[in-house]
Design an enzyme around this catalytic site. Structure first.
Site, PDB file in Angstrom:
ATOM      1  N   HIS A 195      -0.221  -2.563  -5.263  1.00 46.06           N
ATOM      2  CA  HIS A 195      -0.012  -1.268  -4.619  1.00 46.06           C
ATOM      3  C   HIS A 195       0.065  -0.152  -5.673  1.00 46.06           C
ATOM      4  CE1 HIS A 195       1.437   1.086  -1.134  1.00 46.06           C
ATOM      5  NE2 HIS A 195       2.068   1.804  -2.051  1.00 46.06           N
TER       6      HIS A 195
ATOM      7  N   ASP B  62       0.680  -6.709  -2.583  1.00 45.36           N
ATOM      8  CA  ASP B  62       1.262  -5.526  -1.965  1.00 45.36           C
ATOM      9  C   ASP B  62       1.926  -5.968  -0.663  1.00 45.36           C
ATOM     10  OD1 ASP B  62       1.793  -3.114  -0.660  1.00 45.36           O
ATOM     11  OD2 ASP B  62      -0.256  -2.356  -0.767  1.00 45.36           O
TER      12      ASP B  62
ATOM     13  N   SER C 156      -0.743   4.956   0.834  1.00 42.09           N
ATOM     14  CA  SER C 156       0.600   4.460   1.149  1.00 42.09           C
ATOM     15  C   SER C 156       1.207   5.259   2.307  1.00 42.09           C
ATOM     16  CB  SER C 156       1.452   4.506  -0.119  1.00 42.09           C
ATOM     17  OG  SER C 156       2.640   3.764   0.045  1.00 42.09           O
TER      18      SER C 156
END
Length: 322
Positions: free
Chosen positions: A286, A256, A161
């Site tokens: 995610h 996501d 991320s």
């Protein structure tokens, strides 16, 4: 909308049952506490490793905390390949502790060294503080490689991320000579463009661990000045060229908001001559790598990442991997 894996369906049901407030509804300190508690609840007990050391990399802004892990079964005193790992959490949340399980598992699976970086968080420390800390950490690892038991010719940068964002930036800095070049960049559902204009931000607006609203909350804290969001150090997808960066592994998940930008980044790396392994999980969401108690595929993905690292390291340093 792509199908959702049964484990992700169970995860979403747990989140609905908990009736937790979305992160963007909380002030950063409360969001951090909730995020860490959630990671601890959703991860198995930590794997034992051969060695853990807490360290600090010097930087102009003060020491950057690091944690070194050597995989179980590695030989003491040998110089191991090393992954410098940058945690996720939108540049606002997360820490060495929130990703301890992931780093331990990767150290064991790779039979190598993992060094986690506890970079400064926004909004207290907005862009480019996280980039500066990540760069200081990588420079320290290379400079002190012998004392750390690290082979500087077999070094990788990676993260999930926001950490994937920082890893991509470090790879660009390595290409440009600002930092030592690494043998690989591992980008796990990365954020690569703070413009937040890809299709996923229209598609994922509710019902997932990360939504368009959550990403806007993160970006507003990390890069409150709109002009900073087009800087390639914040948005590596805005770099004029990606050519010459380290070979890449890019993971994306279908549910996501970052999915499309991650896939486009992988395609662009490939077009510009960078070796790319692109792994797309259409039925996943995610953050799965820190939710492995519920999402069993996480362990499989980490094993895939570890094997890709081991293969790349066997090719030698950055020149051998190009």
């Amino acid at each position: 909308m792509p199908a959702i894996h049964p484990d992700v369906q169970a995860l979403l049901a747990m989140l609905r049952a908990a009736n937790a407030q979305p992160l963007e509804a909380l002030p950063p300190e409360a969001a951090r506490r909730g995020y860490l508690a959630g990671r601890r609840a959703l991860q198995p007990p930590p794997d034992p490793v051969a060695e853990i050391r807490d360290l600090a990399a010097p930087s102009p802004a003060g020491p950057v905390p690091l944690r070194l892990y050597r995989g179980e079964g590695t030989v003491p005193g040998t110089a191991l390949p090393c992954l410098v790992y940058l945690h996720g959490g939108g540049w606002v949340l997360g820490s060495i502790e929130s990703h301890d399980w992931v780093c331990r598992r990767l150290a064991n699976l790779t039979q190598a060294c993992v060094i986690a970086v506890d970079y400064r968080l926004a909004p207290e420390h907005p862009f480019p503080a996280a980039v500066e800390d990540a760069a200081a950490a990588l420079a320290f690892v290379v400079e002190r490689a012998e004392g750390l038991g690290v082979d500087p010719a077999r070094l990788a940068v990676g993260g999930d991320s926001a950490g994937g964002n920082l890893a991509a930036v470090l790879a660009l800095m390595g290409r440009d000579g600002t930092l030592p070049q690494t043998a690989m960049q591992v980008l796990l559902y990365p954020s690569v463009d703070l413009g937040l204009t890809s299709e996923g931000f229209e598609r994922i607006t509710e019902g997932q661990p990360l939504t368009a609203g959550t990403m806007r909350y993160f970006v507003d804290h990390y890069a409150p000045e709109p002009g900073d969001r087009t800087d390639w150090r914040a948005s590596p997808a805005r770099a004029a060229s990606l050519a010459g960066t380290a070979p890449a592994l890019v993971l994306t998940c279908g549910h996501d908001p970052l999915c499309e930008e991650g896939r486009l980044y992988a395609h662009r790396l490939e077009r510009e001559g960078v070796p790319v392994t692109a792994l797309h999980l259409s039925d996943q969401t995610h953050g799965i790598l820190t939710m492995s108690r519920v999402v069993r595929s996480s362990a499989t993905v980490l094993a895939f990442v570890a094997e890709a690292l081991r293969e790349r390291w066997s090719l030698g340093g950055p020149e051998g991997g190009r």
